[in-house]
Scaffold this motif. Sequence first.
Motif, PDB file in Angstrom:
ATOM      1  N   ILE A   1       0.734  -1.425   0.733  1.00  0.00           N
ATOM      2  CA  ILE A   1      -0.128  -0.274   0.340  1.00  0.00           C
ATOM      3  C   ILE A   1       0.538   1.365  -0.015  1.00  0.00           C
ATOM      4  O   ILE A   1       0.587   2.466  -0.810  1.00  0.00           O
ATOM      5  N   ILE A   2       2.051   1.471   0.541  1.00  0.00           N
ATOM      6  CA  ILE A   2       3.184   1.900  -0.051  1.00  0.00           C
ATOM      7  C   ILE A   2       4.390   1.852   0.291  1.00  0.00           C
ATOM      8  O   ILE A   2       4.300   0.263   0.686  1.00  0.00           O
ATOM      9  N   GLU A   3       5.633   2.903  -0.010  1.00  0.00           N
ATOM     10  CA  GLU A   3       6.169   2.153  -0.451  1.00  0.00           C
ATOM     11  C   GLU A   3       7.519   2.679   1.030  1.00  0.00           C
ATOM     12  O   GLU A   3       8.411   1.812   0.986  1.00  0.00           O
ATOM     13  N   GLU A   4       6.916   3.571   1.364  1.00  0.00           N
ATOM     14  CA  GLU A   4       8.013   3.861   2.699  1.00  0.00           C
ATOM     15  C   GLU A   4       7.044   3.759   3.980  1.00  0.00           C
ATOM     16  O   GLU A   4       6.447   4.234   3.823  1.00  0.00           O
ATOM     17  N   PRO A   5       7.573   3.511   4.695  1.00  0.00           N
ATOM     18  CA  PRO A   5       6.994   3.878   6.516  1.00  0.00           C
ATOM     19  C   PRO A   5       6.867   4.900   6.545  1.00  0.00           C
ATOM     20  O   PRO A   5       7.593   6.183   6.239  1.00  0.00           O
ATOM     21  N   LEU A   6       5.469   5.295   6.766  1.00  0.00           N
ATOM     22  CA  LEU A   6       4.921   6.373   7.951  1.00  0.00           C
ATOM     23  C   LEU A   6       5.371   7.542   8.802  1.00  0.00           C
ATOM     24  O   LEU A   6       5.782   6.273   9.542  1.00  0.00           O
ATOM     25  N   LYS A   7       6.253   8.161   8.305  1.00  0.00           N
ATOM     26  CA  LYS A   7       6.624   8.914  10.234  1.00  0.00           C
ATOM     27  C   LYS A   7       5.785  10.087  10.745  1.00  0.00           C
ATOM     28  O   LYS A   7       6.351  10.376  11.946  1.00  0.00           O
ATOM     29  N   PHE A   8       4.748   9.968  10.203  1.00  0.00           N
ATOM     30  CA  PHE A   8       3.487  11.096  10.943  1.00  0.00           C
ATOM     31  C   PHE A   8       2.587  10.290  11.918  1.00  0.00           C
ATOM     32  O   PHE A   8       1.943  11.446  12.653  1.00  0.00           O
ATOM     33  N   ILE A   9       3.032   9.177  11.773  1.00  0.00           N
ATOM     34  CA  ILE A   9       2.190   8.049  13.254  1.00  0.00           C
ATOM     35  C   ILE A   9       2.816   8.155  14.660  1.00  0.00           C
ATOM     36  O   ILE A   9       1.833   7.687  15.070  1.00  0.00           O
ATOM     37  N   LEU A  10       3.127   8.614  14.686  1.00  0.00           N
ATOM     38  CA  LEU A  10       4.141   8.838  16.284  1.00  0.00           C
ATOM     39  C   LEU A  10       4.284   9.954  16.018  1.00  0.00           C
ATOM     40  O   LEU A  10       5.002  10.961  15.405  1.00  0.00           O
ATOM     41  N   TYR A  11       4.984  10.141  18.028  1.00  0.00           N
ATOM     42  CA  TYR A  11       5.735  11.454  18.180  1.00  0.00           C
ATOM     43  C   TYR A  11       4.874  12.561  17.396  1.00  0.00           C
ATOM     44  O   TYR A  11       5.709  14.052  16.610  1.00  0.00           O
ATOM     45  N   ASN A  12       3.827  12.796  18.153  1.00  0.00           N
ATOM     46  CA  ASN A  12       2.902  14.292  17.876  1.00  0.00           C
ATOM     47  C   ASN A  12       1.440  13.800  17.991  1.00  0.00           C
ATOM     48  O   ASN A  12       1.682  12.761  19.558  1.00  0.00           O
ATOM     49  N   GLN A  13       0.734  15.016  18.626  1.00  0.00           N
ATOM     50  CA  GLN A  13      -0.201  15.432  19.435  1.00  0.00           C
ATOM     51  C   GLN A  13      -1.525  13.976  19.243  1.00  0.00           C
ATOM     52  O   GLN A  13      -2.281  13.620  20.226  1.00  0.00           O
ATOM     53  N   GLY A  14      -1.641  13.933  18.338  1.00  0.00           N
ATOM     54  CA  GLY A  14      -2.505  12.184  17.724  1.00  0.00           C
ATOM     55  C   GLY A  14      -2.059  10.999  18.026  1.00  0.00           C
ATOM     56  O   GLY A  14      -2.966  10.088  18.843  1.00  0.00           O
ATOM     57  N   ALA A  15      -0.584  11.041  18.426  1.00  0.00           N
ATOM     58  CA  ALA A  15      -0.230   9.482  19.340  1.00  0.00           C
ATOM     59  C   ALA A  15      -0.479   9.715  20.812  1.00  0.00           C
ATOM     60  O   ALA A  15      -0.921   8.599  21.141  1.00  0.00           O
ATOM     61  N   VAL A  16      -0.999  10.598  21.245  1.00  0.00           N
ATOM     62  CA  VAL A  16      -1.145  11.072  22.563  1.00  0.00           C
ATOM     63  C   VAL A  16      -2.918  10.716  22.723  1.00  0.00           C
ATOM     64  O   VAL A  16      -2.747  10.311  23.682  1.00  0.00           O
ATOM     65  N   VAL A  17      -2.871  11.120  21.767  1.00  0.00           N
ATOM     66  CA  VAL A  17      -4.306  11.017  22.044  1.00  0.00           C
ATOM     67  C   VAL A  17      -5.110   9.648  21.353  1.00  0.00           C
ATOM     68  O   VAL A  17      -5.942   9.509  23.238  1.00  0.00           O
ATOM     69  N   LEU A  18      -4.673   9.297  21.516  1.00  0.00           N
ATOM     70  CA  LEU A  18      -4.781   7.377  20.755  1.00  0.00           C
ATOM     71  C   LEU A  18      -4.138   6.686  21.950  1.00  0.00           C
ATOM     72  O   LEU A  18      -5.363   6.199  22.374  1.00  0.00           O
ATOM     73  N   THR A  19      -2.990   7.247  22.169  1.00  0.00           N
ATOM     74  CA  THR A  19      -2.797   5.830  23.488  1.00  0.00           C
ATOM     75  C   THR A  19      -3.149   6.616  24.412  1.00  0.00           C
ATOM     76  O   THR A  19      -3.856   5.356  25.815  1.00  0.00           O
ATOM     77  N   LEU A  20      -3.866   7.588  25.515  1.00  0.00           N
ATOM     78  CA  LEU A  20      -4.304   7.429  26.413  1.00  0.00           C
ATOM     79  C   LEU A  20      -6.061   7.674  26.117  1.00  0.00           C
ATOM     80  O   LEU A  20      -6.403   6.821  27.438  1.00  0.00           O
ATOM     81  N   SER A  21      -7.014   7.329  25.034  1.00  0.00           N
ATOM     82  CA  SER A  21      -7.700   7.243  24.888  1.00  0.00           C
ATOM     83  C   SER A  21      -8.230   5.380  24.709  1.00  0.00           C
ATOM     84  O   SER A  21      -9.006   5.428  25.907  1.00  0.00           O
ATOM     85  N   HIS A  22      -6.913   4.631  24.489  1.00  0.00           N
ATOM     86  CA  HIS A  22      -6.895   2.967  24.996  1.00  0.00           C
ATOM     87  C   HIS A  22      -6.581   3.376  26.587  1.00  0.00           C
ATOM     88  O   HIS A  22      -7.668   1.948  27.594  1.00  0.00           O
ATOM     89  N   ALA A  23      -6.137   3.565  27.060  1.00  0.00           N
ATOM     90  CA  ALA A  23      -5.754   3.590  28.464  1.00  0.00           C
ATOM     91  C   ALA A  23      -6.369   4.128  29.455  1.00  0.00           C
ATOM     92  O   ALA A  23      -6.945   3.646  30.557  1.00  0.00           O
ATOM     93  N   TRP A  24      -7.519   5.116  28.963  1.00  0.00           N
ATOM     94  CA  TRP A  24      -8.438   5.586  30.027  1.00  0.00           C
ATOM     95  C   TRP A  24      -9.858   5.050  29.362  1.00  0.00           C
ATOM     96  O   TRP A  24     -10.740   5.153  29.746  1.00  0.00           O
ATOM     97  N   LEU A  25     -10.436   4.410  28.606  1.00  0.00           N
ATOM     98  CA  LEU A  25     -11.509   3.550  28.061  1.00  0.00           C
ATOM     99  C   LEU A  25     -12.011   3.146  28.417  1.00  0.00           C
ATOM    100  O   LEU A  25     -13.557   3.123  29.523  1.00  0.00           O
ATOM    101  N   PRO A  26     -12.291   1.781  29.843  1.00  0.00           N
ATOM    102  CA  PRO A  26     -12.386   1.161  30.444  1.00  0.00           C
ATOM    103  C   PRO A  26     -12.896   2.546  31.474  1.00  0.00           C
ATOM    104  O   PRO A  26     -13.812   1.807  32.302  1.00  0.00           O
ATOM    105  N   PHE A  27     -12.085   2.917  32.073  1.00  0.00           N
ATOM    106  CA  PHE A  27     -12.858   4.715  32.822  1.00  0.00           C
ATOM    107  C   PHE A  27     -14.182   4.888  32.239  1.00  0.00           C
ATOM    108  O   PHE A  27     -14.805   5.447  33.453  1.00  0.00           O
TER     109      PHE A  27
END
Length: 292
Positions: free
Chosen positions: A147-173
């Motif tokens: 699907i892509i030729e080179e790995p995507l660089k923008f999916i980590l080390y940004n605010q979106g990654a923080v939102v995704l990780t925190l959402s997963h961590a706090w979803l049970p709450f």
Amino acid sequence: MPWGRPRISPEAASGLVLISPTFIYALLLLATPIAAVVLLSFWTQDYLDLQRTLTLANYQKAWSEPIYQSLMLRSVKISLLVTVATVLIGFPIAYYIAFMVPPRHRPIWLFLITIPFWTSYLVRIFLWKVILGYGGVINGSLVGLGIIEEPLKFILYNQGAVVLTLSHAWLPFAILPIFVALNKIDRSLLEAAEDLGDGPVRRFLHITLPLAMPGIVAAAIIVFIPTIGDYVTPRLVGGPNGLMIANMIEVQFKKANNAPLGAALALSAMFVVTLISLLFLLAVRKYLRPNQ
């Protein structure tokens, strides 16, 4: 009744004995540290010298410096996004468990929701780094599928990654309080509405959703307040553009050796969180009393 020292009934004395350990515990481990931080925020520090002259200089700096303003706004934005995401994702899950799963199977589902807590919080964050990383699961899969030729660089080390990780961590709450509110809904109300000709959408909007609002509000408050003070997740997956106010507080207490400014930033964050929470509760207060 003769004048003199008022008597305490045996029941009241027993009550005082029961609450005294809790009161002392809260006083020593909650009120005292907060009071110390408040006092510290009015002092100043010059390297190793702590000046105990009371001043508002730290608060002036905390509220006027662009970097602190930017971090505070970013923290509020990330926490609000995490709160919205967890509530939107958690509500359908809680609804399914409360209305679709047989009562005898609900404990199993609730047990499955708590499984992420069996692993360390740090382990879960590092797992997201593995998933979102340059050579991680997502990039490896997309490259392997062509699907892509080179790995995507923008999916980590940004605010979106923080939102995704925190959402997963706090979803049970978010799921658990919403489930409790949904599980308490009297099913006869829904049956009566159906008998009167209301469709599924109308029953949901006029009965289920209003009666579930206390759980939604509780979930939002439970998620929003702690996430704005998280500093581990932004440090590990946020990168420079994903850092939050808690990371600056950590820097002030450790590397910058400016504990008074760190205390002022911490209390400023507490004030912002309290203000937003109170405004939110005022905005939804009519939904918290559905029977009135």
